[in-house]
Write an enzyme that holds these catalytic residues in place. Sequence first.
Site, PDB file in Angstrom:
ATOM      1  N   TYR A 197       0.835  -1.209   0.000  1.00 21.60           N
ATOM      2  CA  TYR A 197       0.000   0.000   0.000  1.00 21.60           C
ATOM      3  C   TYR A 197       0.868   1.257   0.000  1.00 21.60           C
ATOM      4  O   TYR A 197       0.625   2.194  -0.749  1.00 21.60           O
ATOM      5  CB  TYR A 197      -0.905   0.001   1.236  1.00 21.60           C
ATOM      6  N   PHE A 236      -6.965  20.439 -24.328  1.00 23.84           N
ATOM      7  CA  PHE A 236      -7.621  19.148 -24.576  1.00 23.84           C
ATOM      8  C   PHE A 236      -9.000  19.170 -23.920  1.00 23.84           C
ATOM      9  O   PHE A 236      -9.221  19.917 -22.964  1.00 23.84           O
ATOM     10  CB  PHE A 236      -6.758  18.037 -23.980  1.00 23.84           C
ATOM     11  N   ASP A 237      -9.943  18.351 -24.418  1.00 19.60           N
ATOM     12  CA  ASP A 237     -11.321  18.501 -23.912  1.00 19.60           C
ATOM     13  C   ASP A 237     -11.494  18.194 -22.424  1.00 19.60           C
ATOM     14  O   ASP A 237     -12.261  18.876 -21.746  1.00 19.60           O
ATOM     15  CB  ASP A 237     -12.361  17.775 -24.787  1.00 19.60           C
ATOM     16  N   ALA A 270       0.783  14.580 -22.335  1.00 20.92           N
ATOM     17  CA  ALA A 270       0.414  13.248 -22.835  1.00 20.92           C
ATOM     18  C   ALA A 270       1.353  12.737 -23.936  1.00 20.92           C
ATOM     19  O   ALA A 270       1.721  11.571 -23.949  1.00 20.92           O
ATOM     20  CB  ALA A 270      -1.026  13.270 -23.328  1.00 20.92           C
ATOM     21  N   LYS A 276      -0.793   7.469 -23.341  1.00 18.44           N
ATOM     22  CA  LYS A 276      -0.211   7.901 -24.615  1.00 18.44           C
ATOM     23  C   LYS A 276       1.285   7.565 -24.571  1.00 18.44           C
ATOM     24  O   LYS A 276       1.660   6.417 -24.728  1.00 18.44           O
ATOM     25  CB  LYS A 276      -0.441   9.397 -24.862  1.00 18.44           C
TER      26      LYS A 276
HETATM   27  C1  PLP Z   1      -5.700  11.854 -23.266  1.00 15.50           C
HETATM   28  C2  PLP Z   1      -5.360  13.221 -22.880  1.00 15.50           C
HETATM   29  C3  PLP Z   1      -5.752  13.744 -21.644  1.00 15.50           C
HETATM   30  C4  PLP Z   1      -6.591  12.984 -20.657  1.00 15.50           C
HETATM   31  O1  PLP Z   1      -5.989  11.805 -20.271  1.00 15.50           O
HETATM   32  P1  PLP Z   1      -6.801  10.461 -19.925  1.00 15.50           P
HETATM   33  O2  PLP Z   1      -5.728   9.516 -19.559  1.00 15.50           O
HETATM   34  O3  PLP Z   1      -7.577  10.062 -21.133  1.00 15.50           O
HETATM   35  O4  PLP Z   1      -7.692  10.795 -18.778  1.00 15.50           O
HETATM   36  C5  PLP Z   1      -5.357  15.034 -21.354  1.00 15.50           C
HETATM   37  N1  PLP Z   1      -4.652  15.767 -22.226  1.00 15.50           N
HETATM   38  C6  PLP Z   1      -4.268  15.301 -23.428  1.00 15.50           C
HETATM   39  C7  PLP Z   1      -3.476  16.153 -24.351  1.00 15.50           C
HETATM   40  C8  PLP Z   1      -4.624  14.011 -23.802  1.00 15.50           C
HETATM   41  O5  PLP Z   1      -4.275  13.560 -25.006  1.00 15.50           O
END
Ligand code: PLP
Length: 461
Positions: free
Chosen positions: A72, A124-125, A217, A258
């Site tokens: 842990y 990013f969204d 990412a 990524k």
């Molecule tokens: C994928 C991504 C995120 C979010 O990451 P998750 O692992 O999908 O939660 C944030 N910023 C960028 C640029 C991304 O490509």
Amino acid sequence: MQLPYIEPYKIKMVESIKKSTVEERKQWIKEAKYNLFKLSSDKVIIDLLTDSGTGAMSDMQWAEMMQGDESYAGSRSFEKLQSIVKELTGFPYFIPTHQGRAAENVLFSSLVKEGDLVPGNSHFDTTKGHIEFRKATAVDCTIDEAFDTSSLHPFKGNVDIQKLQEVIASNPLEKIPFVILTLTCNTAGGQPVSMQNIREVSALCKQYNIPLYFDSARFAENAYFIKVREEEFADKSIKEIVKEMFSYGDGMTMSAKKDGIVNMGGFISLRDAQVYQQCTTFNIMYEGFITYGGMSGRDMGALARGLDEATEFDYLESRIQQVHYLGNRLVEFGVPVQQPFGGHAIYVDADRFVPNIAKAEYRAQALAIELYITAGIRGVEIGTIMADRDPVTRDNRYPKLELVRLAIPRRTYTLSHMEYVAVALKNIYDTRHEAKFGYEIKWEAPIMRHFTVELEKIGIN
Ligand SMILES: *Cc1c(COP(=O)(O)O)cnc(C)c1O
């Protein structure tokens, strides 16, 4: 003759692909209400829906899975991961999270409050979501060339320093908790940010005493582009470039799905002890104790190794060359695609591909469906469906571009898979004048409708 580049690995384990027929796929996509997200993966031959968490781990990463320490607190796997992250980024503080948006949630819980402005390069969204959820505003300062599909600018992810300067100068400083730079920038598809631009953004932030964070990412792919496109870095190693990139900032959030080449994971790394302390509290509340943050020990071990492999030039060259191979084949076939190609995906331009299908009948979605029916290839619409409706008028919000994104998973497919995709698109392109169907929406969610939308086929006039 110059020898071609090769993948710097050979295959030790394979996963079979289920083939299917055009007739079967016509039926399946109809049953899926013409939404590619609703298809089970067994009904897909080549899955280019996303490059997130879909890469292949190496034998050394799998070996780490066996050595995972599931304690842990203070596990060896945590220490391995912490050590490589510190070495790569130079940031002294490290917190694991279960994925990228979780890292955003923890960091932004510490730093963003109502009424704040967070400038950056086309957030990013999920980043934007976490800013707007806190009733703050994401301000896009990306250079104008990013939105010009005919521009071949080598660093379309760059920030327009003048725009950033204006945002900073025209707002109270306490309203700007930090600037966020996305490496690589998702706008127009994995476009890189130059080291020169990172330096300029950093200098401006320092001048006003505003922290600079990186949404990292695809930081390794960004470093590759810096090495091959910015002369000063031609002889530097990827790891040296990565270290310099991060040296200009105060911290980073990471989606390890990524450039960590793992299926799930993320982290935050930080320069400031106080921010770190604030984050630890939120991490314990949302993610888990600070030495695992939602990840298993074995997953942290695999990520440690993945980060090391992802920052090797030979890997990055074959990764990006594979993406560009697909892009170049499509260009040779005359298929309209966005250029320059980014790091992780090729974007097919549906406006130029099927102008005979009305925008209101979702031409990019129609093209993505046709690609699935023809060859079992799953891409994703980045167009009107994804752009959602105007929150007030409820009209469709037509974006500047109607695209089909083909995201390439890391180390997963071969060049012959890329060739298959290219030829499938060529065949559709050659018969594009025969396109008979657009689509209409039968059901949709109030926001983020693309994931669950249900469509029906309609004949075009
Ligand atoms: C994928 C991504 C995120 C979010 O990451 P998750 O692992 O999908 O939660 C944030 N910023 C960028 C640029 C991304 O490509």
